[in-house]
Every structure is written in C-alpha cells, then in structure tokens.
Design a protein around this motif. Structure first.
Motif, PDB file in Angstrom:
ATOM      1  N   PHE A   1       3.682  14.873  10.717  1.00 27.81           N
ATOM      2  CA  PHE A   1       3.662  14.867   9.247  1.00 27.81           C
ATOM      3  C   PHE A   1       5.042  14.543   8.693  1.00 27.81           C
ATOM      4  CE2 PHE A   1       4.207  16.884   5.104  1.00 27.81           C
ATOM      5  CZ  PHE A   1       3.197  16.248   4.396  1.00 27.81           C
ATOM      6  N   ASP A   2       6.090  15.080   9.291  1.00 25.19           N
ATOM      7  CA  ASP A   2       7.451  14.810   8.823  1.00 25.19           C
ATOM      8  C   ASP A   2       7.767  13.316   8.892  1.00 25.19           C
ATOM      9  OD1 ASP A   2       7.883  17.450   8.272  1.00 25.19           O
ATOM     10  OD2 ASP A   2       9.048  17.872  10.083  1.00 25.19           O
ATOM     11  N   GLU A   3       7.347  12.670   9.989  1.00 25.68           N
ATOM     12  CA  GLU A   3       7.572  11.232  10.131  1.00 25.68           C
ATOM     13  C   GLU A   3       6.795  10.456   9.067  1.00 25.68           C
ATOM     14  OE1 GLU A   3       6.575  10.081  14.084  1.00 25.68           O
ATOM     15  OE2 GLU A   3       8.068  11.413  15.010  1.00 25.68           O
ATOM     16  N   TRP A   4       5.554  10.856   8.854  1.00 25.98           N
ATOM     17  CA  TRP A   4       4.704  10.191   7.856  1.00 25.98           C
ATOM     18  C   TRP A   4       5.276  10.397   6.456  1.00 25.98           C
ATOM     19  CZ3 TRP A   4       1.571  12.035   3.803  1.00 25.98           C
ATOM     20  CH2 TRP A   4       0.619  11.118   3.316  1.00 25.98           C
ATOM     21  N   ALA A   5       5.696  11.622   6.147  1.00 23.51           N
ATOM     22  CA  ALA A   5       6.248  11.934   4.834  1.00 23.51           C
ATOM     23  C   ALA A   5       7.555  11.195   4.597  1.00 23.51           C
ATOM     24  CB  ALA A   5       6.465  13.435   4.702  1.00 23.51           C
ATOM     25  N   SER A   6       8.352  11.049   5.652  1.00 24.83           N
ATOM     26  CA  SER A   6       9.614  10.324   5.541  1.00 24.83           C
ATOM     27  C   SER A   6       9.376   8.847   5.248  1.00 24.83           C
ATOM     28  CB  SER A   6      10.424  10.482   6.831  1.00 24.83           C
ATOM     29  OG  SER A   6      11.612   9.728   6.778  1.00 24.83           O
ATOM     30  N   GLU A   7       8.405   8.272   5.937  1.00 20.91           N
ATOM     31  CA  GLU A   7       8.066   6.863   5.723  1.00 20.91           C
ATOM     32  C   GLU A   7       7.565   6.640   4.298  1.00 20.91           C
ATOM     33  OE1 GLU A   7       4.520   3.928   7.186  1.00 20.91           O
ATOM     34  OE2 GLU A   7       5.532   5.078   8.748  1.00 20.91           O
ATOM     35  N   LEU A   8       6.865   7.635   3.782  1.00 21.51           N
ATOM     36  CA  LEU A   8       6.305   7.536   2.439  1.00 21.51           C
ATOM     37  C   LEU A   8       7.302   7.997   1.368  1.00 21.51           C
ATOM     38  CD1 LEU A   8       3.461   6.621   1.525  1.00 21.51           C
ATOM     39  CD2 LEU A   8       2.838   9.029   1.374  1.00 21.51           C
ATOM     40  N   ARG A   9       8.417   8.585   1.826  1.00 20.60           N
ATOM     41  CA  ARG A   9       9.424   9.172   0.919  1.00 20.60           C
ATOM     42  C   ARG A   9       8.787  10.223   0.024  1.00 20.60           C
ATOM     43  NH1 ARG A   9      12.233   3.617  -1.239  1.00 20.60           N
ATOM     44  NH2 ARG A   9      12.584   2.659   0.787  1.00 20.60           N
TER      45      ARG A   9
ATOM     46  N   ALA B   1       4.063   5.903  -5.328  1.00 21.46           N
ATOM     47  CA  ALA B   1       4.115   6.030  -6.788  1.00 21.46           C
ATOM     48  C   ALA B   1       3.003   6.949  -7.299  1.00 21.46           C
ATOM     49  CB  ALA B   1       3.997   4.648  -7.421  1.00 21.46           C
ATOM     50  N   GLN B   2       1.825   6.802  -6.725  1.00 21.60           N
ATOM     51  CA  GLN B   2       0.673   7.613  -7.130  1.00 21.60           C
ATOM     52  C   GLN B   2       0.921   9.097  -6.885  1.00 21.60           C
ATOM     53  OE1 GLN B   2      -2.985   6.898  -4.901  1.00 21.60           O
ATOM     54  NE2 GLN B   2      -4.149   6.784  -6.814  1.00 21.60           N
ATOM     55  N   LEU B   3       1.449   9.424  -5.723  1.00 21.69           N
ATOM     56  CA  LEU B   3       1.711  10.819  -5.378  1.00 21.69           C
ATOM     57  C   LEU B   3       2.842  11.404  -6.219  1.00 21.69           C
ATOM     58  CD1 LEU B   3       1.387  10.649  -1.487  1.00 21.69           C
ATOM     59  CD2 LEU B   3      -0.212  11.711  -3.093  1.00 21.69           C
ATOM     60  N   ASN B   4       3.866  10.593  -6.489  1.00 24.23           N
ATOM     61  CA  ASN B   4       4.980  11.068  -7.308  1.00 24.23           C
ATOM     62  C   ASN B   4       4.523  11.374  -8.736  1.00 24.23           C
ATOM     63  OD1 ASN B   4       6.874  10.971  -5.275  1.00 24.23           O
ATOM     64  ND2 ASN B   4       7.567   8.903  -5.756  1.00 24.23           N
ATOM     65  N   ILE B   5       3.711  10.498  -9.301  1.00 25.72           N
ATOM     66  CA  ILE B   5       3.208  10.717 -10.658  1.00 25.72           C
ATOM     67  C   ILE B   5       2.301  11.947 -10.690  1.00 25.72           C
ATOM     68  CG2 ILE B   5       1.708   9.774 -12.455  1.00 25.72           C
ATOM     69  CD1 ILE B   5       2.743   6.977 -11.629  1.00 25.72           C
ATOM     70  N   LEU B   6       1.430  12.074  -9.688  1.00 30.80           N
ATOM     71  CA  LEU B   6       0.510  13.215  -9.633  1.00 30.80           C
ATOM     72  C   LEU B   6       1.268  14.530  -9.483  1.00 30.80           C
ATOM     73  CD1 LEU B   6      -2.442  14.055  -9.655  1.00 30.80           C
ATOM     74  CD2 LEU B   6      -2.502  13.707  -7.167  1.00 30.80           C
ATOM     75  N   SER B   7       2.388  14.512  -8.764  1.00 31.42           N
ATOM     76  CA  SER B   7       3.171  15.733  -8.549  1.00 31.42           C
ATOM     77  C   SER B   7       3.763  16.257  -9.856  1.00 31.42           C
ATOM     78  CB  SER B   7       4.284  15.483  -7.537  1.00 31.42           C
ATOM     79  OG  SER B   7       5.273  14.614  -8.058  1.00 31.42           O
ATOM     80  N   LEU B   8       3.987  15.367 -10.824  1.00 27.62           N
ATOM     81  CA  LEU B   8       4.504  15.783 -12.126  1.00 27.62           C
ATOM     82  C   LEU B   8       3.443  16.543 -12.906  1.00 27.62           C
ATOM     83  CD1 LEU B   8       6.394  12.508 -13.133  1.00 27.62           C
ATOM     84  CD2 LEU B   8       7.371  14.603 -12.165  1.00 27.62           C
TER      85      LEU B   8
ATOM     86  N   ALA C   1      -2.027  14.013  -0.625  1.00 27.47           N
ATOM     87  CA  ALA C   1      -1.151  13.573   0.460  1.00 27.47           C
ATOM     88  C   ALA C   1      -1.709  13.999   1.816  1.00 27.47           C
ATOM     89  CB  ALA C   1       0.254  14.138   0.271  1.00 27.47           C
ATOM     90  N   PHE C   2      -2.179  15.229   1.886  1.00 26.06           N
ATOM     91  CA  PHE C   2      -2.743  15.738   3.135  1.00 26.06           C
ATOM     92  C   PHE C   2      -3.967  14.942   3.556  1.00 26.06           C
ATOM     93  CE2 PHE C   2      -5.842  18.667   5.130  1.00 26.06           C
ATOM     94  CZ  PHE C   2      -5.177  18.855   6.335  1.00 26.06           C
ATOM     95  N   ARG C   3      -4.847  14.655   2.598  1.00 31.67           N
ATOM     96  CA  ARG C   3      -6.059  13.899   2.922  1.00 31.67           C
ATOM     97  C   ARG C   3      -5.729  12.485   3.386  1.00 31.67           C
ATOM     98  NH1 ARG C   3      -9.916  16.044  -2.094  1.00 31.67           N
ATOM     99  NH2 ARG C   3     -10.350  18.102  -1.166  1.00 31.67           N
ATOM    100  N   LEU C   4      -4.700  11.894   2.790  1.00 30.76           N
ATOM    101  CA  LEU C   4      -4.266  10.566   3.240  1.00 30.76           C
ATOM    102  C   LEU C   4      -3.714  10.637   4.662  1.00 30.76           C
ATOM    103  CD1 LEU C   4      -2.481   9.245   0.020  1.00 30.76           C
ATOM    104  CD2 LEU C   4      -4.554   8.300   1.055  1.00 30.76           C
ATOM    105  N   PHE C   5      -2.963  11.695   4.946  1.00 32.17           N
ATOM    106  CA  PHE C   5      -2.350  11.885   6.260  1.00 32.17           C
ATOM    107  C   PHE C   5      -3.393  11.976   7.375  1.00 32.17           C
ATOM    108  CE2 PHE C   5      -0.794  15.204   9.332  1.00 32.17           C
ATOM    109  CZ  PHE C   5       0.083  14.380  10.038  1.00 32.17           C
TER     110      PHE C   5
ATOM    111  N   THR D   1       0.835  -1.209   0.000  1.00 35.42           N
ATOM    112  CA  THR D   1       0.000   0.000   0.000  1.00 35.42           C
ATOM    113  C   THR D   1       0.867   1.255   0.000  1.00 35.42           C
ATOM    114  OG1 THR D   1      -1.756  -1.159   1.194  1.00 35.42           O
ATOM    115  CG2 THR D   1      -1.805   1.246   1.233  1.00 35.42           C
ATOM    116  N   THR D   2       1.922   1.235   0.806  1.00 34.75           N
ATOM    117  CA  THR D   2       2.840   2.379   0.889  1.00 34.75           C
ATOM    118  C   THR D   2       3.514   2.628  -0.456  1.00 34.75           C
ATOM    119  OG1 THR D   2       3.264   1.981   3.235  1.00 34.75           O
ATOM    120  CG2 THR D   2       4.873   3.309   2.055  1.00 34.75           C
TER     121      THR D   2
END
Length: 291
Positions: free
Chosen positions: A192-200, A14-21, A31-35, A8-9
């Motif tokens: 959020f920093d911990e969550w973002a780090s885990e998700l890269r 991958a989904q967030l990285n593609i969307l960011s492009l 990302a915020f809504r997932l958090f 899932t992670t």
C-alpha cells in the motif's frame, strides 16, 4: 509508465485529493477500493489440462469462486489407497493472475501421483467479484481447505503466498506438510505504501485507510505481514525468490533468512524476475521434487 496509465493516475490523484477536502473517510474508502481492484483479469482460453479437471465452486460473500480438481493420471503411480488420500496439493496464484498460469505444475504433480486443487481468487480468472483484499483471499483458502481438504502440500505465488501463510496460521500443520512460497508478497503495508507513493496520496488519507482496514477487517495493514506469520507455521517450507525481482525485492527474503527458521530452505535465482521464476523448468523440477 505508459501515457494512458499516467493520465489515469493523474485523474485518480486529483479525484481523491478533491474528495478528501469534503470527507477524509470517503476519500480513504475510495482509495482502498482502488488499491484492491485488479486492473486486468486473465480471461484467455483455459489450457487443455483444465478440460480434464473437475469444475468446483464455493460461495464467498455473495460471489461464486471457481476452481478445478484433478485426480492423478494413473493408479499405477500410487502404491495404495491410503497413500493416494494423503497426497493432495493446493495451488494459489498472485494478484492479477489466475490458476491457469500453473498448467505445467498441475501436469507435473499429477504425474507424481498428487490430487491437485486450484482456485481463482475473487475478482480473478473465472471467479466472481471485482475486488480482492488479502483477508478475502485468506477466507477463500480456508474455505477451500474445509471443503476440499485436508491438504498436506501447498504452492503459492506472490500475493497468494502471503494469503497462504496467513491462512495456515490458524490451521494444523506438521513436519510432514510441505509448502512452497514463490516470490511471496512481504506484506500489505509495504504494497500500500508503494501504491500510495506512486499516487502521491496525502498522508492523512493513507492513515485513514489504515483505520478503515482495522475497523472492517479487525487488523491494521501492518498485521498482514509474511515475516510476522511465517515463523509460526509448523511445516517444511521452500522459499523461492529471484534476486532481480522488481515486484517483490529481495529485502524481505533476506530478513526472513536472517531469522534462521530451521524449517525454511531458500532457493535464490538470478535473471528470472517475478513471473519467469515459476515458469523456469529447473525451478519447476525443484519445486515438484520438494513437494
């Protein structure tokens, strides 16, 4: 991390990285809504004591938020009507938890002559909604205070502790008020920093999340900080923290202790972790006695 969670992670990353492009803002909003979306919700059968309480509800941003209120077990425990009216306590739970986990505290406080109120936050327990940001929790606690208060005592665990502290920043408390914070969340920026780090999560997306939060809530993530707000609360505070808590490390508790607030006393435990700390009988007795 279990295999399903790992998959899932990876998919989310991958989904967030593609969307960011395509759009940095869309990736940040997702990302915020997932958090702020609980991955699990406590829907088990309510403990028997909830059958003795009065069901309550308030409407918050289109969702029904549900709770319960209990009156003291016996009038004999209350010296007078005036004393009874003054003894009222509100309990707030943590993220991915619910008010049902505090059944033993509810029973103990009722025996002490307290009126007890406890609500499930949006997206938790019996309440409606799917997500919970800290500002939603603060808004809910303020609405409960206005509708079913005033309260003279409060108890909160984890995210509920941070939400409670933030809600009390704009409320009138005094030296007679009592607050118990059990393993309170230190701040949303850290979480959020911990969550973002885990998700890269890419740094540009993280920065955009902070901008989005500032625009929608009026404050950046760092503003939602326990250390920032706790010194402004005029009440006696009991700060309970286990030294081996893997969810909320001791660092923040030690920093707050070093600030030497005269109204805060600390209860440090060992070997209990983040959840067992409030289930421990000795801790329960100390908290009820303090309140």
């Amino acid at each position: 991390m279990k295999l399903k969670q790992k998959l899932t992670t990876r998919y989310t990353r991958a989904q967030l990285n593609i969307l960011s492009l395509v759009s940095l803002r869309k990736s940040a909003v997702k990302a915020f809504r997932l958090f702020i979306t609980p991955r699990k919700r406590r829907k088990s059968k309510l403990p028997p004591i909830f059958g003795t309480g009065e069901a309550l509800s308030i409407r918050l941003d289109g969702h029904v938020v549900r709770g319960h209120r209990w009156q003291p077990y016996s009038d004999a425990l209350r010296p007078s009507a005036e004393t009874a009216a003054a003894k009222k306590v509100l309990i707030a739970h943590g993220f991915e938890s619910a008010s049902r986990v505090f059944e033993h505290y509810i029973a103990a406080l009722l025996k002490k002559g307290y009126e007890v109120v406890a609500f499930d936050a949006p997206g938790h327990g019996l309440s409606g909604g799917k997500r919970l940001f800290i500002s939603d929790y603060v808004q809910m606690l303020s609405a409960v205070e206005q509708t079913y208060g005033p309260f003279q005592s409060w108890m909160a665990h984890s995210l509920g502790g941070l939400a409670l502290a933030l809600s009390l920043e704009d409320m009138s408390t005094d030296g007679e008020s009592r607050i118990v914070l059990v393993a309170p969340a230190p701040g949303i920026a850290q979480a959020f920093d911990e969550w973002a780090s885990e998700l890269r999560l890419p740094p540009p997306v993280s920065r955009e999340v902070d901008e989005y939060v500032k625009e929608t809530s009026g404050h950046p993530l760092a503003w939602y900080s326990l250390r920032r707000v706790i010194g402004s609360i005029a009440a006696d505070i009991l700060f309970v923290q286990d030294e081996g808590d893997a969810v909320v490390p001791m660092d923040e508790a030690k920093l707050i202790q070093q600030d030497r607030h005269p109204n805060i006393r600390f209860l440090f435990t060992t070997g209990l972790g983040h959840k067992k700390v409030y289930k421990d009988q000795e801790v329960l007795d100390r908290i009820v006695d303090f309140l």
